[in-house]
Scaffold this motif. Structure first.
Motif, PDB file in Angstrom:
ATOM      1  N   LEU A  24     -37.251   8.978  92.468  1.00 44.50           N
ATOM      2  CA  LEU A  24     -37.913   9.437  91.266  1.00 44.50           C
ATOM      3  C   LEU A  24     -38.639  10.748  91.459  1.00 44.50           C
ATOM      4  N   GLY A  25     -38.591  11.609  90.458  1.00 46.60           N
ATOM      5  CA  GLY A  25     -39.347  12.848  90.515  1.00 46.60           C
ATOM      6  C   GLY A  25     -40.236  12.967  89.302  1.00 46.60           C
ATOM      7  N   VAL A  26     -41.276  13.790  89.444  1.00 41.84           N
ATOM      8  CA  VAL A  26     -42.184  14.019  88.327  1.00 41.84           C
ATOM      9  C   VAL A  26     -41.488  14.927  87.304  1.00 41.84           C
ATOM     10  N   PRO A  27     -41.536  14.576  86.025  1.00 46.13           N
ATOM     11  CA  PRO A  27     -41.027  15.516  85.029  1.00 46.13           C
ATOM     12  C   PRO A  27     -42.086  16.590  84.799  1.00 46.13           C
ATOM     13  N   TYR A  28     -41.783  17.827  85.174  1.00 45.14           N
ATOM     14  CA  TYR A  28     -42.775  18.889  84.997  1.00 45.14           C
ATOM     15  C   TYR A  28     -42.623  19.530  83.631  1.00 45.14           C
ATOM     16  N   ASP A  29     -43.636  20.254  83.247  1.00 41.13           N
ATOM     17  CA  ASP A  29     -43.635  21.039  82.034  1.00 41.13           C
ATOM     18  C   ASP A  29     -42.344  21.866  81.967  1.00 41.13           C
ATOM     19  N   HIS A  30     -41.778  22.058  80.753  1.00 44.21           N
ATOM     20  CA  HIS A  30     -40.437  22.646  80.740  1.00 44.21           C
ATOM     21  C   HIS A  30     -40.404  24.093  81.212  1.00 44.21           C
ATOM     22  N   HIS A  31     -41.528  24.806  81.100  1.00 44.57           N
ATOM     23  CA  HIS A  31     -41.546  26.155  81.662  1.00 44.57           C
ATOM     24  C   HIS A  31     -41.464  26.122  83.183  1.00 44.57           C
ATOM     25  N   ILE A  32     -42.167  25.128  83.753  1.00 46.04           N
ATOM     26  CA  ILE A  32     -42.126  24.982  85.209  1.00 46.04           C
ATOM     27  C   ILE A  32     -40.706  24.612  85.632  1.00 46.04           C
ATOM     28  N   GLU A  33     -40.127  23.661  84.915  1.00 46.91           N
ATOM     29  CA  GLU A  33     -38.765  23.237  85.254  1.00 46.91           C
ATOM     30  C   GLU A  33     -37.809  24.436  85.182  1.00 46.91           C
ATOM     31  N   ALA A  34     -37.976  25.242  84.128  1.00 50.08           N
ATOM     32  CA  ALA A  34     -37.090  26.404  83.990  1.00 50.08           C
ATOM     33  C   ALA A  34     -37.292  27.350  85.166  1.00 50.08           C
ATOM     34  N   ALA A  35     -38.562  27.558  85.535  1.00 46.28           N
ATOM     35  CA  ALA A  35     -38.856  28.450  86.657  1.00 46.28           C
ATOM     36  C   ALA A  35     -38.243  27.901  87.934  1.00 46.28           C
ATOM     37  N   LEU A  36     -38.336  26.575  88.121  1.00 48.71           N
ATOM     38  CA  LEU A  36     -37.783  25.964  89.333  1.00 48.71           C
ATOM     39  C   LEU A  36     -36.278  26.177  89.381  1.00 48.71           C
ATOM     40  N   ARG A  37     -35.642  25.968  88.228  1.00 48.67           N
ATOM     41  CA  ARG A  37     -34.193  26.158  88.191  1.00 48.67           C
ATOM     42  C   ARG A  37     -33.825  27.597  88.507  1.00 48.67           C
ATOM     43  N   SER A  38     -34.571  28.528  87.879  1.00 49.41           N
ATOM     44  CA  SER A  38     -34.161  29.920  88.074  1.00 49.41           C
ATOM     45  C   SER A  38     -34.422  30.362  89.508  1.00 49.41           C
ATOM     46  N   LEU A  39     -35.513  29.868  90.125  1.00 46.70           N
ATOM     47  CA  LEU A  39     -35.757  30.217  91.536  1.00 46.70           C
ATOM     48  C   LEU A  39     -34.663  29.627  92.412  1.00 46.70           C
ATOM     49  N   GLU A  40     -34.263  28.399  92.070  1.00 46.19           N
ATOM     50  CA  GLU A  40     -33.241  27.748  92.874  1.00 46.19           C
ATOM     51  C   GLU A  40     -31.949  28.573  92.816  1.00 46.19           C
ATOM     52  N   LYS A  41     -31.685  29.073  91.601  1.00 49.52           N
ATOM     53  CA  LYS A  41     -30.451  29.824  91.418  1.00 49.52           C
ATOM     54  C   LYS A  41     -30.531  31.188  92.125  1.00 49.52           C
ATOM     55  N   THR A  42     -31.640  31.915  91.890  1.00 47.52           N
ATOM     56  CA  THR A  42     -31.710  33.275  92.423  1.00 47.52           C
ATOM     57  C   THR A  42     -32.010  33.298  93.908  1.00 47.52           C
ATOM     58  N   MET A  43     -32.904  32.427  94.364  1.00 52.86           N
ATOM     59  CA  MET A  43     -33.317  32.504  95.765  1.00 52.86           C
ATOM     60  C   MET A  43     -32.597  31.476  96.637  1.00 52.86           C
TER      61      MET A  43
END
Ligand SMILES: Nc1nc2c(ncn2[C@@H]2O[C@H](COP(=O)(O)OP(=O)(O)O)[C@@H](O)[C@H]2O)c(=O)[nH]1
Ligand SMILES: [Mg+2]
Lengths: 616, 224
Positions: free
Chosen positions: A165-184
């Motif tokens: 299980l993971g914490v559902p974060y605020d959708h801006h945070i989730e978006a940031a996490l996704r984009s960092l995962e993609k770019t970095m």
């Protein structure tokens, strides 16, 4: 196979660790950190398991030494399994940490400890439900009663699972996490850290920083705050599902007395005073036994060996150092540790910190600083080591200057042996008064001079508990081992050097060199300088050397009251003992070690000269 | 080409890309900007020469880094102006947006920054130089504040009071507080308050002792 215990402070990790490991525990510094970890080996079904008791933490994202250590441990050391210890009575807050640990996706089992207290408070915890939510095994335990402790290791070995299980974060945070995962190309957990401005990847922190700024503008909240809020909300929803509260009986709460200004503050003084008094009484008695034993059973046979004078000198120095070390370590320091660990285990020290907060603010510190100061009454070495609990360099520096002035047990022996015995009890107390005033003045000056910002105190006050005697003894034992480790080698080396100096007549040269200061300025006999020099090595030795050099134990017959008083105060103030200087150097660096020594040398001389002038 | 026209293009391309998750074609732009197709092609060529964008093989228009940066600035200006016009001056949202479309090309970066600060915390900001440097980990717009302003802090209530945390200001925005559960929306109860201001609060079944300076940075609201 490596298994680590992890959880909030006070969740019961150490108690469980002790019950699982028994003997064969090693204490080692974690590489690159001042924190010591306990490692223990257990054999289970012919498999050797290494168990580690990690320091208690509230979060895995912070910058405190403990948090950084545990984070590094999880990332680099790769435990084969984690035993996450939760406190059933504070489940919601403990789940907050669990949500973070879950992000490391290591195999784990969850232990819900303190189930006995939870039951007595009418809390019912649905561990089966918790197990389904997190997808790991969950075991209710009561470590004090030994309940279910034997099931922990088998469970950890057979059915450790990575949580699902993971914490559902605020959708801006989730978006940031996704984009960092993609770019970095970095994992989610690292990106979460980077968004909060921590973690060791500078490039990632940079790119996360600009995203974080954007999110912060939108939310008018720091990313850290958003993430923490998401996690707490998630923990709250889980807790709501698994904890049932039946109506609680109203019980008497000791804190209704202890944390009020009255009678809390008088009680605080009473407790500290009785601690110091009993350490002194018990310590003096034990010390006379140890010293007696040495002079009776060890020194005469050694003298009878008839060695070469130089060898004899060296051997004798080693023996004296051991006598000195043991004579202070066990009677005073160990006794003091017992009392202190007892107090800590009850949870009282946090109450003391709370009550002292305001007064400590006046000294440029805050409530938690009372702990190193109290420890300083026992011995300055562990007091300096405990400076770690103060978070800023500023606080540590101020507190270091104060600790070297606090009368430790060895100095108490000097005051008692010289002033109380030959000058008078009232005069002995006047020394404490002078030191107290010096501490206040030093603090006021230091808090002006030391750069840095002052932060207040934020500490959890754990509920008061009956201390566990075994744990108290163990903890004191670990601490005294640490003390012996640092102090003993230093004592022996210094003692040998002094012995050699004496042998080759260097001491006499030194004595006549500083004679102008000793005799003219301080008004003391010439040999007093040698006694003071020995005092650097161990404060109490100043007194013993004085007796030896003056040729009589009845110091009152060879020195005047003023001389004894001056000698006592100078030897107490000037230069902290060698072990303290060493640990100051190790903990805070050469600059602080030198500055504090120079400062105390100056203070000792100043006060000594003033007294000899005033009382002429 | 006029600056305002260039900015309109960049803005439109960014918005389209964000909305449909693929870049627009010249046709799309012509519709959005109400400019006829031939003219759009000419404009796009000019913008490509300036290094703002390039045409991909499938006829879509992709912004370069330079173009993206400028476009983002304009969108930020637009949003800030629009909120100011509608939220503070009370204009209706669509006229606010039209108005913002016109002002966004003329307004300076500094005005937008200050307007942004003002929107986040509607108080008069001191002139530049006196302002505390923004700290990344603290809530933006809160740096200058050391009290909760017209909101109340923990220090304003007595023992036994049940409160909801609303905000944590600059100095108090310590990680430890957050980890102990003092986050916006959390219920806290004052367990002990000494005359000198040191406080014990109950948060999630745990007691937490705070120095006065930390307590006064926690803005709270009373539970009716
Ligand atoms: N009543 C009760 N007390 C416990 C239990 N487990 C630990 N304790 C007590 O809680 C205190 C903190 O435990 P400790 O092992 O030092 O916690 P740590 O900080 O996680 O290492 C000690 O006084 C323990 O005796 C339990 O299951 N029930
Ligand atoms: Mg422990």
């Amino acid at each position: 196979m490596k298994i680590a215990l992890i959880g909030n402070p006070g969740a019961g990790k150490s108690l469980i660790f002790n019950q699982l490991t028994g003997l064969g525990v090693e204490v080692n510094k974690y590489p690159g950190s001042a924190i010591e970890l306990e490692y223990g080996n257990v054999c289970y079904k012919n498999e050797k398991i290494e168990l580690v008791d990690l320091p208690g933490i509230y979060s895995l994202d912070g910058d405190s030494e403990e948090e950084v250590l545990v984070r590094r441990f999880l990332e680099k050391d790769g435990a084969d399994s984690l035993i996450v210890v939760l406190d059933a009575t504070k489940l919601e807050r403990n789940l907050y940490l669990l949500t973070q640990i879950a992000e490391y996706s290591l195999p784990m089992v969850v232990v819900v400890n303190m189930i006995d207290i939870a039951e007595s408070q009418g809390l019912i915890i649905d561990t089966a439900r918790l197990a389904t939510i997190f997808g790991t095994e969950v075991l209710p335990t009561a470590a004090v009663l030994g309940k279910n402790i034997d099931r922990i290791l088998p469970l950890a070995l057979s059915s450790s699972q990575s949580p699902v299980l993971g914490v559902p974060y605020d959708h801006h945070i989730e978006a940031a996490l996704r984009s960092l995962e993609k770019t970095m190309g970095t994992p989610r957990r690292k990106n979460l850290l980077a968004l909060q401005g921590t973690g060791d990847d500078a490039a990632l922190r940079d790119s996360a920083g600009s995203i974080a700024t954007e999110i912060e503008q939108r939310h008018q909240m720091s990313v850290g705050q958003i993430i923490a809020t998401n996690r707490h909300n998630f923990a709250r929803s889980v807790a709501a599902e698994v904890v049932k509260q039946s109506p609680e009986k109203k019980r008497f709460d000791l804190d209704s007395i202890l944390t009020r200004a009255f009678p809390g503050i008088p009680i605080l003084f009473l407790i500290l005073f009785s601690l110091l008094l009993s350490v002194f009484v018990i310590g003096s008695w034990m010390e006379s036994r140890i010293v007696g034993g040495f002079t009776e059973f060890i020194l005469p046979p050694f003298a009878a060996l008839g060695l070469h004078p130089l060898a004899e000198r060296i051997g004798y120095s080693v023996l004296v150092a051991m006598e000195a070390g043991l004579g202070i370590a066990f009677p005073f320091v160990f006794t003091f540790y017992l009392g202190l660990s007892f107090l800590e285990d009850t949870g009282y020290m946090t109450r003391a910190a709370f009550l002292a907060d305001r007064s400590m603010h006046r000294l440029g510190l805050h409530g938690e600083a009372i702990i190193p100061m109290v420890i300083g009454f026992g011995c300055a070495v562990p007091a300096v080591m405990s400076l770690r609990i103060l978070k800023t360099r500023r606080e540590q520096t101020i507190a270091a200057f104060l600790i070297i002035l606090v009368p430790c047990s060895a100095r108490t022996v000097v005051v008692a042996g010289i002033v109380a015995a030959f000058v008078g009890i009232i005069w002995a107390f006047s020394i404490y008064l002078i030191i107290f005033i010096l501490i206040i003045i030093t603090a006021i000056v230091m808090s002006r001079l030391t750069p840095g910002e002052q932060f207040g105190m934020i500490v959890e006050m754990p509920s008061l508990r009956k201390p566990r005697i075994q744990l108290v003894i163990r903890k004191s034992w670990l601490r005294i081992k640490e003390f012996l480790f640092i102090a003993m080698p230093l004592l022996i080396v210094t003692s040998v050097f002094l012995g050699l100096f004496q042998y080759f007549g260097v001491i006499d040269i030194f004595q006549s060199l500083v004679a102008p200061i000793t005799v003219s300025l301080l008004g003391l006999p010439e040999y007093a300088s040698t006694a003071l020099l020995f005092g650097i090595f161990r404060k109490e030795l100043a007194f013993e050397t004085l007796a030896v050099l003056s040729g009589t134990a009845d110091l009152g017959s060879v020195m005047t009251g003023v001389q004894l008083y001056t000698f006592a105060i100078v030897s107490i103030l000037f230069i902290p003992c060698i072990s303290t200087v060493a640990v100051l150097y190790k903990q805070l660096g050469a600059k602080i070690a030198i500055l504090t020594s120079a400062y105390s040398l100056f203070l000792g001389m100043l006060i000594g000269v003033l007294i000899s002038l005033l009382m002429k | 080409m006029r600056t305002s026209l260039r900015e309109d293009y960049l803005e439109a391309i960014l918005i389209h890309t964000g909305r449909y998750s693929h870049p627009p074609t010249a046709q799309d732009l012509s519709e959005v900007l109400h400019i006829d197709k031939g003219e759009v092609s000419a404009h796009l060529r000019e913008l490509a020469d300036r290094g703002d964008l390039r045409l991909s093989d499938d006829g879509r228009i992709v912004l370069t880094d330079q173009g993206t940066t400028t476009g983002k600035q304009i969108i930020k200006k637009h949003e800030t102006l629009q909120s100011f016009l509608s939220e503070i001056l009370g204009m209706d949202r669509s006229s606010a947006s039209d108005e913002a479309c016109r002002i966004e090309h003329a307004v300076s970066d500094e005005t937008i920054d200050r307007l942004g600060d003002y929107l986040r915390s509607p108080v008069i900001q001191p002139p530049a130089g006196d302002r505390a440097k923004p700290v990344h980990s603290c809530p933006r717009g809160h740096q200058g504040h050391t009290s909760c302003g017209y909101a109340r802090s923990l220090m304003d209530y007595e023992e036994g009071q049940r409160l909801i945390v609303r905000d944590i200001l600059g100095r108090g925005c310590s990680k430890r507080l957050l980890d102990l559960g003092v986050v916006p929306g959390q219920l806290v109860v004052i367990k002990r308050k000494l005359r000198n201001g040191s406080i014990v609060v109950q948060v999630k079944d745990c007691a937490v002792a705070l120095s006065p300076e930390n307590a006064s940075a926690i803005c709270v609201e009373r539970i009716p």
